[in-house]
Design a protein around this motif. Structure first.
Motif, PDB file in Angstrom:
ATOM      1  N   VAL A 295       0.840  -1.200   0.000  1.00  0.00           N
ATOM      2  CA  VAL A 295       0.000   0.000   0.000  1.00  0.00           C
ATOM      3  C   VAL A 295       0.876   1.252   0.000  1.00  0.00           C
ATOM      4  N   LYS A 296       1.966   1.217   0.755  1.00  0.00           N
ATOM      5  CA  LYS A 296       2.868   2.368   0.798  1.00  0.00           C
ATOM      6  C   LYS A 296       3.514   2.605  -0.561  1.00  0.00           C
ATOM      7  N   ARG A 297       3.836   1.529  -1.260  1.00  0.00           N
ATOM      8  CA  ARG A 297       4.410   1.683  -2.597  1.00  0.00           C
ATOM      9  C   ARG A 297       3.377   2.235  -3.578  1.00  0.00           C
ATOM     10  N   GLU A 298       2.114   1.829  -3.449  1.00  0.00           N
ATOM     11  CA  GLU A 298       1.068   2.407  -4.301  1.00  0.00           C
ATOM     12  C   GLU A 298       0.902   3.899  -4.024  1.00  0.00           C
ATOM     13  N   TYR A 299       0.998   4.268  -2.754  1.00  0.00           N
ATOM     14  CA  TYR A 299       0.820   5.672  -2.376  1.00  0.00           C
ATOM     15  C   TYR A 299       1.948   6.534  -2.915  1.00  0.00           C
ATOM     16  N   HIS A 300       3.161   6.001  -2.974  1.00  0.00           N
ATOM     17  CA  HIS A 300       4.301   6.758  -3.485  1.00  0.00           C
ATOM     18  C   HIS A 300       4.420   6.670  -5.002  1.00  0.00           C
ATOM     19  N   HIS A 301       3.633   5.825  -5.625  1.00  0.00           N
ATOM     20  CA  HIS A 301       3.674   5.706  -7.080  1.00  0.00           C
ATOM     21  C   HIS A 301       3.158   7.010  -7.696  1.00  0.00           C
ATOM     22  N   PRO A 302       3.875   7.600  -8.658  1.00  0.00           N
ATOM     23  CA  PRO A 302       3.463   8.917  -9.182  1.00  0.00           C
ATOM     24  C   PRO A 302       2.127   8.922  -9.891  1.00  0.00           C
ATOM     25  N   VAL A 303       1.676   7.779 -10.419  1.00  0.00           N
ATOM     26  CA  VAL A 303       0.378   7.711 -11.099  1.00  0.00           C
ATOM     27  C   VAL A 303      -0.672   7.076 -10.209  1.00  0.00           C
ATOM     28  N   ARG A 304      -0.316   5.981  -9.549  1.00  0.00           N
ATOM     29  CA  ARG A 304      -1.286   5.252  -8.723  1.00  0.00           C
ATOM     30  C   ARG A 304      -1.784   6.076  -7.540  1.00  0.00           C
ATOM     31  N   ALA A 305      -1.013   7.092  -7.116  1.00  0.00           N
ATOM     32  CA  ALA A 305      -1.431   7.917  -5.981  1.00  0.00           C
ATOM     33  C   ALA A 305      -2.746   8.636  -6.246  1.00  0.00           C
ATOM     34  N   ASN A 306      -3.094   8.889  -7.500  1.00  0.00           N
ATOM     35  CA  ASN A 306      -4.338   9.601  -7.809  1.00  0.00           C
ATOM     36  C   ASN A 306      -5.575   8.791  -7.429  1.00  0.00           C
ATOM     37  N   PHE A 307      -5.463   7.474  -7.417  1.00  0.00           N
ATOM     38  CA  PHE A 307      -6.624   6.643  -7.132  1.00  0.00           C
ATOM     39  C   PHE A 307      -6.976   6.615  -5.648  1.00  0.00           C
ATOM     40  N   PHE A 308      -6.156   7.210  -4.794  1.00  0.00           N
ATOM     41  CA  PHE A 308      -6.520   7.299  -3.392  1.00  0.00           C
ATOM     42  C   PHE A 308      -7.617   8.342  -3.166  1.00  0.00           C
ATOM     43  N   PHE A 309      -7.945   9.123  -4.182  1.00  0.00           N
ATOM     44  CA  PHE A 309      -9.119   9.989  -4.111  1.00  0.00           C
ATOM     45  C   PHE A 309     -10.414   9.202  -4.326  1.00  0.00           C
ATOM     46  N   ALA A 310     -10.324   8.076  -5.003  1.00  0.00           N
ATOM     47  CA  ALA A 310     -11.528   7.349  -5.422  1.00  0.00           C
ATOM     48  C   ALA A 310     -12.420   6.910  -4.266  1.00  0.00           C
ATOM     49  N   PRO A 311     -11.906   6.370  -3.144  1.00  0.00           N
ATOM     50  CA  PRO A 311     -12.825   5.966  -2.067  1.00  0.00           C
ATOM     51  C   PRO A 311     -13.662   7.115  -1.529  1.00  0.00           C
ATOM     52  N   TRP A 312     -13.072   8.290  -1.401  1.00  0.00           N
ATOM     53  CA  TRP A 312     -13.817   9.429  -0.858  1.00  0.00           C
ATOM     54  C   TRP A 312     -14.802   9.985  -1.878  1.00  0.00           C
ATOM     55  N   PHE A 542      -7.438  -9.632 -11.643  1.00  0.00           N
ATOM     56  CA  PHE A 542      -6.374  -8.981 -10.896  1.00  0.00           C
ATOM     57  C   PHE A 542      -5.045  -9.685 -11.192  1.00  0.00           C
ATOM     58  N   PRO A 543      -4.317  -9.269 -12.215  1.00  0.00           N
ATOM     59  CA  PRO A 543      -2.998  -9.860 -12.485  1.00  0.00           C
ATOM     60  C   PRO A 543      -1.958  -9.349 -11.485  1.00  0.00           C
ATOM     61  N   ASN A 544      -0.762  -9.877 -11.596  1.00  0.00           N
ATOM     62  CA  ASN A 544       0.326  -9.427 -10.719  1.00  0.00           C
ATOM     63  C   ASN A 544       0.604  -7.943 -10.940  1.00  0.00           C
ATOM     64  N   ASP A 545       0.686  -7.217  -9.844  1.00  0.00           N
ATOM     65  CA  ASP A 545       0.904  -5.769  -9.899  1.00  0.00           C
ATOM     66  C   ASP A 545       2.400  -5.493  -9.915  1.00  0.00           C
ATOM     67  N   ILE A 546       2.999  -5.525 -11.100  1.00  0.00           N
ATOM     68  CA  ILE A 546       4.441  -5.393 -11.234  1.00  0.00           C
ATOM     69  C   ILE A 546       4.932  -4.032 -10.755  1.00  0.00           C
ATOM     70  N   SER A 547       4.091  -3.022 -10.783  1.00  0.00           N
ATOM     71  CA  SER A 547       4.536  -1.665 -10.460  1.00  0.00           C
ATOM     72  C   SER A 547       4.966  -1.505  -9.007  1.00  0.00           C
ATOM     73  N   ILE A 548       4.560  -2.410  -8.122  1.00  0.00           N
ATOM     74  CA  ILE A 548       4.957  -2.304  -6.717  1.00  0.00           C
ATOM     75  C   ILE A 548       6.120  -3.229  -6.382  1.00  0.00           C
ATOM     76  N   ALA A 549       6.635  -3.972  -7.353  1.00  0.00           N
ATOM     77  CA  ALA A 549       7.649  -4.993  -7.085  1.00  0.00           C
ATOM     78  C   ALA A 549       9.030  -4.567  -7.550  1.00  0.00           C
TER      79      ALA A 549
END
Length: 584
Positions: A295-312, A542-549
């Protein structure tokens, strides 16, 4: 052919111990022909020690079959070890292990099942892991009982309770010294910096590992479900909850009263979106608890960080689409609770866009950046519906200022930005969402669908038509979660058209409203069916999320070379298998 006698000398370690007392051996009792998987059976050991091998066997070497004689040992059971391939050409397929004993011969005659020599060979030749000497004071562990520790770097302390529970149960674990080294390496591994994401990943969404990089997680097998569950799964909640708002608008709008829409669709869709929101939030909460590093890697991802607006934003959609039978008016405290995290996220994101560095807008510009803009306009619309004044105007002004900058940046597509692949073409529909919601928010703040609201609506309508006519642009690629980007922009345009129809009522606007509503509902229904099929039938949603690895630092040259070698060997295997298939 001349017969030669081959004498096989028994190693000293096997002379001093019985094979039944060593962990990792498969023993065959000649008396009953059954395998003993449990080690240290005292009864069978006593009976075996009373017997001795009658005589050594003759050895035959004829080019096909090789018979090896076994000298007398302290046990009557056959054993085998996994050893490297012999360069002399002596293979298991050319070898016969024969244990001639009077009692075994009599047993085979009495038991017809033991007359099959193939069964006997299968029992005698068992592939075992290479054992570790006792002098090293390491446990002898079978490969199938070893715990997989490759995903431990992404586990929190709750996820690592698995190992502690295994120790309490007395189950075998990895070697202590090896695990200590792995733990030390895992503790030093932290979330990569933004520069590492750009160096290690490629593609417009930064979701593809470069050929020179090495993944910290195995790429040739499927990861645990929570590691593969991305934050952009909240896009499904946005699509379904926006449909609840659409059917509420169809039910309450006077210009659409000729359709005689029942309140029931709005009620069903709202409850369905609420259940979906709770389910997706629960799954992602489990990911936070057990795989916080991911989750921390998703949050620091320059593109994936935008999706943390989606739940709200999905919660704002649920508040706007609540059926009148459940709540006629919502308390303003709900608006403050939902807008507080959005405001904090915007301070972080917009500050990075302006301050420069690796996260400046020209570097990270992507259609998903519009989610933060949508949050401002949706919040302004909800606040205006609750009767608030200053708060909605504030968020509308912030959203409008950043929307103009983002729209220009995305529209011109700077030369440094890569072109989006076909699989991500649905995210282009996010261009329609901000002006569609902005026109409704401004109309609610002003109390009338005036010229400002109409300007925003016409921008959204033109963008919608410019994308809809490009049919080939949105086909020819497989289904993925990115397809949900179609949903709430289409629904937002449909609701905005209904609001415009209330200001300008004629046959054309009504027909346009019906057409857009039908397209939006059909799109949502189709995506729901596809999602269920791929999630529960094909199980490839849901394939393997290579962007966090990715690794924290650039891998060493030796690791890169090993990675290239493994990749080239895999290609050779694939090419050889294809050529063999063509020959057949």
């Amino acid at each position: 052919m001349e017969k030669n006698e081959l004498q096989v000398e028994t190693p000293s370690v096997l002379k001093q111990s019985s094979c039944q007392n060593i962990r990792g051996f498969d023993c065959v009792d000649c008396e009953n022909g059954n395998d003993h998987s449990r080690l240290g059976n005292a009864t069978s050991d006593k009976e075996s020690k009373k017997e001795s091998v009658a005589s050594s066997e003759n050895t035959k070497l004829d080019g096909q079959d090789i018979v090896i004689s076994i000298p007398p040992m302290t046990s009557l059971s056959a054993f085998s070890l996994s050893l490297p391939s012999s360069p002399s050409g002596l293979h298991i397929g050319q070898t016969k292990l024969v244990v001639q004993q009077e009692k075994c011969r009599n047993t085979n005659q009495n038991n017809p099942a033991n007359l099959n020599p193939q069964v006997a060979r299968q029992k005698q030749f068992r592939s075992q892991p290479i054992l570790v000497a006792e002098g090293t004071k390491r446990k002898l562990v079978r490969s199938e009982t070893m715990r997989d520790s490759r995903f431990d770097p992404f586990k929190t302390w709750l996820g690592k309770l698995e190992r502690q529970i295994s120790n309490l149960r007395g189950m075998p674990t990895e070697e202590e010294d090896l695990e200590a080294g792995e733990t030390k390496r895992h503790e030093t591994e932290e979330a990569p910096g933004v520069d590492r994401y750009f160096d290690a990943l490629e593609g417009p969404e930064l979701d593809t590992l470069r050929a020179t990089e090495v993944s910290v997680l195995p790429e040739d097998e499927k990861w645990p479900f929570l590691l593969r569950f991305p934050v952009n799964a909240f896009g499904m909640c946005l699509g379904v909850s926006s449909q609840a708002i659409l059917w509420k608008t169809l039910d309450t709008s006077p210009v659409m009263s000729f359709l005689h829409i029942s309140p029931m669709p709005n009620l069903i869709l709202w409850w369905a979106s609420l259940v979906l929101m709770v389910f997706v939030s629960f799954l992602y909460l489990l990911k936070i608890v057990f795989y916080f590093e991911a989750v921390k890697r998703e949050y620091h991802h320059p593109v994936r960080a935008n999706f943390f607006f989606a739940p709200w934003i999905a919660c704002l959609f649920l508040s706007l689409g609540v059926p009148p039978s459940i709540a006629a008016n919502l308390q303003p405290i709900i608006w403050y609770i939902l807008m507080a995290p959005l405001f904090l996220f915007e301070l972080k994101i917009y500050g990075q866009w302006m301050s420069g560095g690796q996260r400046r807008l020209s570097k990270v510009a992507n259609p998903s950046n519009q989610l933060s803009i949508i949050g401002n306009f949706i919040g302004a619309l909800l606040g205006a519906n609750m009767g608030l004044k200053e708060g909605p105007i504030f968020f509308f002004a912030v959203g409008l200022a950043h929307y103009m900058v983002l729209f220009v940046t995305l529209y011109q597509r700077l030369p440094t930005n890569a072109t989006l692949p076909k699989e991500l073409h649905p995210v282009f529909f996010l261009f329609v969402a901000p002006p569609s919601v902005a026109c409704m928010a401004w109309a609610k703040i002003q109390g009338d669908f005036d010229h400002g609201a109409k300007i925003l609506y016409f921008i959204a309508l033109f963008l919608y038509m410019s994308l809809a006519v490009r049919v080939n642009f949105f086909r020819g690629f497989r289904f993925s979660l990115s397809w949900w980007a179609y949903t709430f922009p289409m629904t937002g345009a449909s609701i905005a058209t209904i609001k415009y129809t209330m200001a300008v009522t004629n046959i054309f606007t009504r027909s346009l409203s019906l057409c857009l509503c039908a397209i939006s509902t059909l799109t949502i229904s189709t995506l729901l069916v596809y999602t269920i099929i791929h999630a529960f039938v094909l199980r490839d949603l849901f394939p393997n999320d290579i962007s966090i690895a990715i690794t924290k630092k650039k891998p060493k040259f030796s690791k890169m070379l090993a990675h290239f070698r493994s990749s080239s060997s895999d290609r050779k295997d694939i090419d050889s298998s294809i050529s063999k298939g063509l020959e057949i």
